[in-house]
Design a protein around this motif. Structure first.
Motif, PDB file in Angstrom:
ATOM      1  N   SER A 138       1.230  -1.272   0.035  1.00  0.00           N
ATOM      2  CA  SER A 138       0.405  -0.271   0.147  1.00  0.00           C
ATOM      3  C   SER A 138       0.907   1.208  -0.318  1.00  0.00           C
ATOM      4  CB  SER A 138      -1.156   0.174   1.296  1.00  0.00           C
ATOM      5  OG  SER A 138      -0.299   0.173   2.784  1.00  0.00           O
ATOM      6  N   ALA A 139       0.181   2.361  -0.485  1.00  0.00           N
ATOM      7  CA  ALA A 139       1.117   3.388  -0.218  1.00  0.00           C
ATOM      8  C   ALA A 139       0.266   4.890   0.254  1.00  0.00           C
ATOM      9  CB  ALA A 139       1.000   3.841  -2.056  1.00  0.00           C
ATOM     10  N   VAL A 140       0.004   5.172   1.424  1.00  0.00           N
ATOM     11  CA  VAL A 140      -0.588   6.086   2.310  1.00  0.00           C
ATOM     12  C   VAL A 140      -0.016   7.585   2.563  1.00  0.00           C
ATOM     13  CG1 VAL A 140      -1.243   6.240   4.833  1.00  0.00           C
ATOM     14  CG2 VAL A 140      -1.239   4.143   3.798  1.00  0.00           C
ATOM     15  N   LEU A 141      -1.021   8.520   2.371  1.00  0.00           N
ATOM     16  CA  LEU A 141      -0.083   9.604   2.700  1.00  0.00           C
ATOM     17  C   LEU A 141      -0.580  10.537   3.825  1.00  0.00           C
ATOM     18  CD1 LEU A 141       0.414  11.941   1.342  1.00  0.00           C
ATOM     19  CD2 LEU A 141      -2.171  12.934   0.315  1.00  0.00           C
ATOM     20  N   ASP A 142       0.032  10.581   4.311  1.00  0.00           N
ATOM     21  CA  ASP A 142      -0.157  11.206   5.992  1.00  0.00           C
ATOM     22  C   ASP A 142       0.258  12.751   5.312  1.00  0.00           C
ATOM     23  OD1 ASP A 142       0.292  11.946   8.866  1.00  0.00           O
ATOM     24  OD2 ASP A 142       0.996  10.966   9.177  1.00  0.00           O
ATOM     25  N   LYS A 143      -0.761  13.513   5.476  1.00  0.00           N
ATOM     26  CA  LYS A 143      -0.580  14.478   5.477  1.00  0.00           C
ATOM     27  C   LYS A 143       0.408  16.070   7.072  1.00  0.00           C
ATOM     28  CE  LYS A 143      -4.529  15.652   2.118  1.00  0.00           C
ATOM     29  NZ  LYS A 143      -5.046  16.713   1.348  1.00  0.00           N
ATOM     30  N   ASP A 144       0.214  14.940   7.925  1.00  0.00           N
ATOM     31  CA  ASP A 144       1.025  15.898   8.901  1.00  0.00           C
ATOM     32  C   ASP A 144       1.509  15.087   9.537  1.00  0.00           C
ATOM     33  OD1 ASP A 144      -0.283  19.151   8.541  1.00  0.00           O
ATOM     34  OD2 ASP A 144      -1.961  17.651   8.700  1.00  0.00           O
ATOM     35  N   VAL A 145       3.205  15.058   9.950  1.00  0.00           N
ATOM     36  CA  VAL A 145       3.702  14.293  10.883  1.00  0.00           C
ATOM     37  C   VAL A 145       4.347  15.005  11.970  1.00  0.00           C
ATOM     38  CG1 VAL A 145       5.888  12.941  10.370  1.00  0.00           C
ATOM     39  CG2 VAL A 145       4.174  13.235   8.561  1.00  0.00           C
ATOM     40  N   LYS A 146       4.518  14.858  13.116  1.00  0.00           N
ATOM     41  CA  LYS A 146       5.095  15.707  14.088  1.00  0.00           C
ATOM     42  C   LYS A 146       6.394  15.107  14.538  1.00  0.00           C
ATOM     43  CE  LYS A 146      -0.286  16.044  16.155  1.00  0.00           C
ATOM     44  NZ  LYS A 146      -1.201  16.400  17.799  1.00  0.00           N
ATOM     45  N   ALA A 147       7.356  16.070  14.910  1.00  0.00           N
ATOM     46  CA  ALA A 147       8.425  15.822  15.786  1.00  0.00           C
ATOM     47  C   ALA A 147       8.394  14.638  16.351  1.00  0.00           C
ATOM     48  CB  ALA A 147       8.829  16.747  16.269  1.00  0.00           C
ATOM     49  N   GLY A 148       8.924  13.378  15.762  1.00  0.00           N
ATOM     50  CA  GLY A 148       9.434  12.135  16.428  1.00  0.00           C
ATOM     51  C   GLY A 148       8.501  10.526  15.666  1.00  0.00           C
ATOM     52  N   GLU A 149       7.214  11.638  14.884  1.00  0.00           N
ATOM     53  CA  GLU A 149       6.735  10.267  14.467  1.00  0.00           C
ATOM     54  C   GLU A 149       7.345   9.373  13.432  1.00  0.00           C
ATOM     55  OE1 GLU A 149       2.592  10.953  12.828  1.00  0.00           O
ATOM     56  OE2 GLU A 149       2.571  11.804  14.462  1.00  0.00           O
TER      57      GLU A 149
END
Length: 508
Positions: free
Chosen positions: A264-275
């Motif tokens: 799969s290919a998943v788009l994550d629009k917001d990534v917080k520090a450390g994720e």
């Protein structure tokens, strides 16, 4: 007559049949092109729509075509077409120059210039060393190593390199992770994807641009931003993506990350520090924001190259050539990591007058991360890295640089007071050099133990006369137990070289 009519009907059916077959073939070709080059088609459309110059060109072509259909008089048509061509020759280049400045100016609004000291960072193994070492440490891995795609993972302190499967139509199927151990040796781990993931310049389903276009037609990615990591025994590929925004001239903004696992290919629009353990903000976009400093003070300053900053490797020389900007470093006082770059004034000066930093561990759709330029005081300006490399070699001749095939790599801005350079032999870091802001230098082992220091003039603080005739103490011998095999071998070579030097001196 009947025979002629029959033959005529048959001929008509044959013409229509051939035409139908031709239409079907054209449709099949178009469908194949859409399936195979879906990403390239979207890339062309994005590029055209983002540029005011290309949009103006299309308008001029349409006007010329409409004029040709409406205007029946040939002379008037030629006159109108000539006028449009003249307008295009004058206007389009101007739009191109203006568009470049406009994009840079939009990005420059994310730059903050300050006189505050830069953050402090941990030293890392130079990127060039890790990239060249992976092939000799990967064991039985079969595939094509993408050494240029080797990426530092600040969360673990290791480096990861993707491996492309052998064959005609293939993608990445494994990754190799090098993690430094307590004794200086590197632990190597190999992880597999569930199925092959797309790559830059791949074919068909393994083409990265094509795969991203199915996630979102407006998504773009620079191949140099792609990296991977192991989640347990499972490999994951992270692709920081961007998109265009604005009108009539568009500029890039981050759009999050797309994570591939093979299924799969998943788009994550917001990534917080450390994720995620690596750089989620696109390094290519960070570089464009840094280069946008040329447009901070206006169009004329940018045009005449009298504003902004350049990198320490702009002349293609020195220990940082090819990897002089956006060094990914972890902060010493937190679990955050940044892109860090030593900066020189725009022009012929090679003195390092500032350091830029930008958070690399978080990204938010549509929002540019702030690029902070930390200016140095006039009396704290550092010499260029190419000159610094020569000064280090001259200050510590006891290393026998040429004989031992030692080179200097990656002068890292680890703090406002002290920078760190790595002395390497092929795929191993043997020593470090700590460079103070006044130019004084200290030679150390990789564990921090000091070997020798030199002042700003290159004069060693250890007087050779005080050391002559004195053997190693018990404390010195105990310190040998903490050396790695490579460091112990290097020390043995130095002792042998010293014996040869003394024998030659006695012979004279």
């Amino acid at each position: 007559m009947l025979g002629r009519r029959y033959r005529g009907g048959r001929s008509g059916w044959g013409e229509w049949g051939m035409a139908a077959i031709g239409v079907v073939l054209v449709l099949l070709v178009l469908l194949f092109c859409w399936w195979a080059f879906h990403g390239s088609i979207f890339a062309v459309l994005r590029t055209v729509w983002a540029s005011s110059m290309w949009k103006a060109l299309i308008v001029l072509v349409v006007l010329a075509g409409v004029g040709a259909l409406v205007d029946a008089e040939r002379e008037r048509h030629l006159l109108g077409a000539g006028t449009l061509i003249l307008v295009g020759v004058v206007v389009l280049p101007c739009l191109g120059v203006w568009g470049g400045y406009f994009r840079a100016h939009q990005l420059s609004e994310s730059i903050v210039v300050t006189d505050d000291a830069q953050p402090e960072y941990q030293w890392r193994t130079p990127w060039a060393v890790a990239a060249s070492a992976v092939t000799s440490r990967a064991g039985s891995v079969v595939g094509t190593f993408e050494e240029d795609a080797t990426t530092f993972l600040p969360a673990t302190g290791g480096y990861v390199t993707p491996v492309r499967a052998k064959g005609w139509v293939k993608g990445f199927d494994q990754i190799v992770v090098q993690t430094p151990g307590e004794n200086g040796e590197n632990a190597v781990k190999v992880c597999d994807f569930d199925a092959q993931v797309p790559v830059a310049r791949g074919w068909f389903q393994y083409n990265l641009r094509r795969a991203l276009s199915f996630v979102g037609g407006d998504l773009m990615a620079d191949p140099g931003d792609v990296w991977a990591y192991c989640e347990g025994s499972q490999a994951r590929m992270v692709v920081p993506v961007t998109r265009y925004t604005g009108f009539p001239e568009q500029h890039e903004v981050p759009a999050g990350v797309v994570v591939f696992d093979g299924d799969s290919a998943v788009l994550d629009k917001d990534v917080k520090a450390g994720e995620l353990p690596g750089p989620v903000y696109p390094m290519s976009l960070a570089a464009k924001q840094r280069e946008a400093s040329h447009a901070q003070t206006g169009f004329m300053d940018r045009l005449f190259r009298r504003s902004g900053y350049e990198t320490v490797g702009k002349a293609g020389e020195g220990p940082d050539a090819g990897n002089e900007s956006e060094l990914l470093l972890r902060r010493t006082n937190s679990v955050r990591w940044d892109f860090v770059t030593g900066l020189t004034p725009r022009g012929t000066s090679t003195s390092v007058t500032a350091v830029s930093t930008m958070p690399a561990d978080e990204v938010h759709d549509g929002k540019l991360n702030t690029l902070t330029v930390h200016r140095m005081a006039k009396d704290k300006v550092r010499q260029g890295n190419a000159a610094l490399a020569n000064a280090i070699i001259a200050a510590f001749p006891q290393l026998n640089w040429n004989a031992n095939q030692l080179t200097l790599k990656e002068v890292a801005p680890t703090s406002s007071g002290t920078w760190t350079a790595s002395i390497t032999k092929t795929t191993t870091v043997t020593r470090l050099v700590e460079i103070a802001e006044d130019g004084a230098m200290c030679l150390t082992y990789t564990n921090g133990d000091q070997i020798d220091c030199a002042d700003a003039g290159g004069n060693s603080e250890n007087d050779p006369a005080d050391e002559e005739g004195r053997g190693p103490s018990g404390e010195d011998l105990e310190d040998l137990e903490g050396l790695s095999n490579e460091e112990l071998a290097e020390l043995q070579r130095q002792i042998a070289d010293e014996f040869v030097r003394r024998l030659e001196a006695d012979g004279e």
